[in-house]
Motif scaffolding. Structure first.
Motif, PDB file in Angstrom:
ATOM      1  N   CYS A  30       0.825  -1.317  -0.090  1.00  0.00           N
ATOM      2  CA  CYS A  30       0.088  -0.046  -0.111  1.00  0.00           C
ATOM      3  C   CYS A  30       0.985   1.373   0.091  1.00  0.00           C
ATOM      4  O   CYS A  30       0.482   2.238  -0.667  1.00  0.00           O
ATOM      5  CB  CYS A  30      -1.061   0.023   1.158  1.00  0.00           C
ATOM      6  N   LEU A  31       1.922   1.207   0.721  1.00  0.00           N
ATOM      7  CA  LEU A  31       2.903   2.453   0.866  1.00  0.00           C
ATOM      8  C   LEU A  31       3.335   2.542  -0.582  1.00  0.00           C
ATOM      9  O   LEU A  31       3.605   3.830  -1.006  1.00  0.00           O
ATOM     10  CB  LEU A  31       3.735   2.316   1.936  1.00  0.00           C
ATOM     11  N   ASN A  32       3.843   1.646  -1.165  1.00  0.00           N
ATOM     12  CA  ASN A  32       4.488   1.657  -2.541  1.00  0.00           C
ATOM     13  C   ASN A  32       3.477   2.075  -3.496  1.00  0.00           C
ATOM     14  O   ASN A  32       3.990   2.836  -4.357  1.00  0.00           O
ATOM     15  CB  ASN A  32       5.148   0.343  -2.968  1.00  0.00           C
ATOM     16  N   ALA A  33       2.203   1.713  -3.508  1.00  0.00           N
ATOM     17  CA  ALA A  33       1.112   2.215  -4.269  1.00  0.00           C
ATOM     18  C   ALA A  33       0.947   3.583  -4.042  1.00  0.00           C
ATOM     19  O   ALA A  33       0.634   4.512  -5.204  1.00  0.00           O
ATOM     20  CB  ALA A  33      -0.038   1.480  -4.183  1.00  0.00           C
ATOM     21  N   TRP A  34       0.962   3.944  -3.048  1.00  0.00           N
ATOM     22  CA  TRP A  34       0.682   5.369  -2.557  1.00  0.00           C
ATOM     23  C   TRP A  34       1.809   6.406  -3.253  1.00  0.00           C
ATOM     24  O   TRP A  34       1.640   7.246  -3.885  1.00  0.00           O
ATOM     25  CB  TRP A  34       0.553   5.739  -0.839  1.00  0.00           C
ATOM     26  N   GLN A  35       3.018   5.844  -2.860  1.00  0.00           N
ATOM     27  CA  GLN A  35       4.241   6.488  -3.461  1.00  0.00           C
ATOM     28  C   GLN A  35       4.193   6.581  -5.094  1.00  0.00           C
ATOM     29  O   GLN A  35       4.525   7.573  -5.736  1.00  0.00           O
ATOM     30  CB  GLN A  35       5.546   6.003  -2.854  1.00  0.00           C
ATOM     31  N   THR A  36       3.683   5.338  -5.788  1.00  0.00           N
ATOM     32  CA  THR A  36       3.908   5.286  -7.073  1.00  0.00           C
ATOM     33  C   THR A  36       2.609   6.400  -7.715  1.00  0.00           C
ATOM     34  O   THR A  36       2.838   7.095  -8.704  1.00  0.00           O
ATOM     35  CB  THR A  36       3.295   4.005  -7.564  1.00  0.00           C
ATOM     36  N   TYR A  37       1.664   6.529  -6.965  1.00  0.00           N
ATOM     37  CA  TYR A  37       0.714   7.783  -7.523  1.00  0.00           C
ATOM     38  C   TYR A  37       1.060   8.963  -7.260  1.00  0.00           C
ATOM     39  O   TYR A  37       0.776   9.639  -8.182  1.00  0.00           O
ATOM     40  CB  TYR A  37      -0.812   7.373  -6.825  1.00  0.00           C
ATOM     41  N   GLU A  38       1.689   9.189  -6.088  1.00  0.00           N
ATOM     42  CA  GLU A  38       2.491  10.354  -6.037  1.00  0.00           C
ATOM     43  C   GLU A  38       3.401  10.825  -7.260  1.00  0.00           C
ATOM     44  O   GLU A  38       3.444  11.881  -7.519  1.00  0.00           O
ATOM     45  CB  GLU A  38       3.185  10.740  -4.614  1.00  0.00           C
ATOM     46  N   ARG A  39       4.052   9.811  -7.733  1.00  0.00           N
ATOM     47  CA  ARG A  39       5.284   9.967  -8.861  1.00  0.00           C
ATOM     48  C   ARG A  39       4.537  10.095 -10.025  1.00  0.00           C
ATOM     49  O   ARG A  39       4.913  10.886 -10.973  1.00  0.00           O
ATOM     50  CB  ARG A  39       6.165   8.871  -8.738  1.00  0.00           C
ATOM     51  N   LEU A  40       3.498   9.212 -10.398  1.00  0.00           N
ATOM     52  CA  LEU A  40       2.823   9.136 -11.633  1.00  0.00           C
ATOM     53  C   LEU A  40       1.753  10.140 -11.841  1.00  0.00           C
ATOM     54  O   LEU A  40       1.381  10.464 -13.065  1.00  0.00           O
ATOM     55  CB  LEU A  40       2.372   7.897 -11.981  1.00  0.00           C
ATOM     56  N   GLY A  41       0.836  10.370 -10.771  1.00  0.00           N
ATOM     57  CA  GLY A  41      -0.493  11.217 -10.733  1.00  0.00           C
ATOM     58  C   GLY A  41      -1.534  10.403 -11.548  1.00  0.00           C
ATOM     59  O   GLY A  41      -1.382   9.206 -12.117  1.00  0.00           O
ATOM     60  N   SER A  42      -2.473  10.900 -11.979  1.00  0.00           N
ATOM     61  CA  SER A  42      -3.737  10.359 -12.487  1.00  0.00           C
ATOM     62  C   SER A  42      -3.491  10.548 -14.146  1.00  0.00           C
ATOM     63  O   SER A  42      -3.137  11.303 -14.786  1.00  0.00           O
ATOM     64  CB  SER A  42      -5.149  10.968 -12.417  1.00  0.00           C
ATOM     65  N   PRO A  43      -3.842   9.562 -14.765  1.00  0.00           N
ATOM     66  CA  PRO A  43      -4.796   8.202 -14.389  1.00  0.00           C
ATOM     67  C   PRO A  43      -3.602   7.150 -14.106  1.00  0.00           C
ATOM     68  O   PRO A  43      -4.241   6.063 -13.391  1.00  0.00           O
ATOM     69  CB  PRO A  43      -5.487   7.892 -15.588  1.00  0.00           C
ATOM     70  N   GLU A  44      -2.376   7.240 -14.662  1.00  0.00           N
ATOM     71  CA  GLU A  44      -1.557   6.089 -14.529  1.00  0.00           C
ATOM     72  C   GLU A  44      -1.198   5.629 -12.955  1.00  0.00           C
ATOM     73  O   GLU A  44      -1.387   4.298 -12.991  1.00  0.00           O
ATOM     74  CB  GLU A  44      -0.209   6.418 -15.241  1.00  0.00           C
ATOM     75  N   GLY A  45      -1.123   6.560 -12.325  1.00  0.00           N
ATOM     76  CA  GLY A  45      -0.953   6.228 -10.783  1.00  0.00           C
ATOM     77  C   GLY A  45      -2.176   5.240 -10.208  1.00  0.00           C
ATOM     78  O   GLY A  45      -1.967   4.746  -9.102  1.00  0.00           O
TER      79      GLY A  45
END
Length: 437
Positions: free
Chosen positions: A309-324
């Motif tokens: 979950c923490l990795n997913a959160w960090q991935t979203y912060e790096r990629l943004g929407s919609p990719e993250g």
């Protein structure tokens, strides 16, 4: 000269504009209302009230377009009450006073008043209190309509004098029946094939008024052959699903996502996650809640869940929407399929309850530090057993305050990694009993 500005007087009489389809199809009796059997059926609340002649003040709670105003108007007709409609958005104290004064006069002349208040939750507490004396003396029978949870938006005094009835979004069966009625009124079938017809009803999203407005648009089209789903989607902009990011729907949907994950259903987890993303929910809120679920519902049955979950959160912060957002979907599926345990969650709650009961009881002296001579003289640190020097690296000493019996706060389950942790708990418990026997 006036004729230049008064075009109505300069033109012959014009035909009256045709009434909207939704108005033309408004039911003439409660029996014609589509849906809401849970409220209108013979054994349902309104059915029983009408049969017994004991109609009370009501609060209709439900989404838009499900018949709240229509049912209120028909209730007035069937009980021979004068119908008055106001909106809490556009009405104030002065308007309410006029309504109450007129209702009193009407009552003196032998007729009651059903006051329908749309968006009743928009009135503040003082305004809501203003209804109470007129409800109690029979001046008005109040029927309020709200799309918000009455428990949160209406004051207790008003709720105690009213019965809350929940009106539900219309089902696809209800919407098909409404479509058939519309076609009868229009005198022709809609220019849609079966799949497009289903799509049109899906676009209405349980809102009957919206469906009729869509039907009115579609029925005006001139086409050579029935349209399919794709052609319909091209001509009509799909309605966004109802989703209030600050209201009840926000909490209802996150609850649905949470319970789907807890129930180990990855398909449901993806569905509710998709619903919230489509509705415009902040993905960071979802990342935060998924991380919380990893600690509450998976816990140590799968310690990796929190990392995912923490990795997913960090991935979203790096990629943004919609990719993250795909990383959030990965996390939701992982959590749904992970072994579940709330043993740590239950344990910390029990620990906090015990902490309240024991108050400020100090640790036993043997595990307290003695940084000063005085503290050493007081026995601080005396008798402490250094576990690394003990047999099996385990001393079995007591670490709870004196007089507090060693509780069993953490009880791991026989699932996932906690199966191994349970083996360790049992091992140390057995050693502790041996050391202290």
């Amino acid at each position: 000269m006036a004729d230049l500005f008064d075009s109505d007087t300069a033109q012959p009489d014009r035909p009256e504009p045709k009434r909207p389809l939704a108005d033309r199809l408004r039911p003439k009796s409660l029996a014609q209302v589509i849906g809401q059997e849970q409220v209108l059926g013979a054994e349902a609340p309104l059915g029983v009230m009408l049969a017994s002649g004991s109609l009370s003040s009501l609060i209709f709670w439900g989404p838009p377009g499900v018949g709240k105003t229509t049912i209120a108007r028909l209730l007035a007709d069937e009980t021979d009450l004068h119908f008055v409609q106001i909106s809490a958005i556009f009405s104030g104290v002065a308007d309410l006073k006029k309504v109450f004064e007129a209702a009193k006069i009407r009552r003196q002349n032998g007729r009651g008043t059903l006051l329908f208040v749309d968006e009743v939750h928009r009135f503040n507490k003082a305004q809501q209190d203003g209804f109470l004396p007129h409800m109690e003396d029979g001046t008005i029978l109040l029927v309020g309509a709200t799309t918000e949870n009455p428990s949160f938006e209406l004051n207790a005094a008003l709720l105690s004098r009213s019965q809350v009835l929940v009106l539900e979004r219309l089902s696809l069966v209800d919407l098909e029946l409404m479509t058939q009625r519309a076609e009868q009124e229009l005198g022709r079938a809609l220019p849609l094939d079966a799949d497009a017809r289903d799509a049109l009803q899906e676009m209405a999203d349980g809102d009957g008024r919206s469906l009729l407005n869509l039907i009115e648009q579609v029925s005006a089209w001139k086409v050579d052959k029935p349209l399919n789903r794709d052609a319909l989607a091209t001509r009509l902009m799909r309605r966004a699903a109802k989703f209030d990011k600050s209201g009840d729907e926000h909490y209802n949907l996150i609850s649905a996502l949470h319970k789907s994950i807890r129930g180990s259903d990855p398909d449901a987890a993806l569905y509710w996650l998709g619903r919230m993303l489509e509705g415009g929910e902040d993905p960071r809120f979802l990342a935060r809640r998924l991380t919380m679920m990893s600690t509450e519902d998976i816990g140590l049955a799968d310690p990796q869940a929190n990392t995912v979950c923490l990795n997913a959160w960090q991935t979203y912060e790096r990629l943004g929407s919609p990719e993250g957002e795909l990383a959030l979907a990965n996390a939701a599926v992982y959590l749904a399929l992970a072994p579940k345990s709330n043993a740590v969650y239950v344990g910390i709650k029990a620990a906090r309850r015990l902490a309240k009961q024991t108050g400020s009881a100090p640790p036993p002296k043997h595990i307290m530090n003695a940084p000063t001579k005085l503290m050493a003289e007081q026995g601080y640190g005396d008798g402490y057993a250094y576990d690394h020097d003990a047999e099996d690296g385990f001393s079995g000493q007591n670490y709870f305050p004196d007089g507090v019996k060693h509780p069993l706060l953490y009880q791991p389950v026989e699932r996932g990694f906690e199966r191994e942790l349970k083996r360790r708990v049992d091992y140390f418990a057995k050693l502790r009993a041996q050391r202290n026997s």
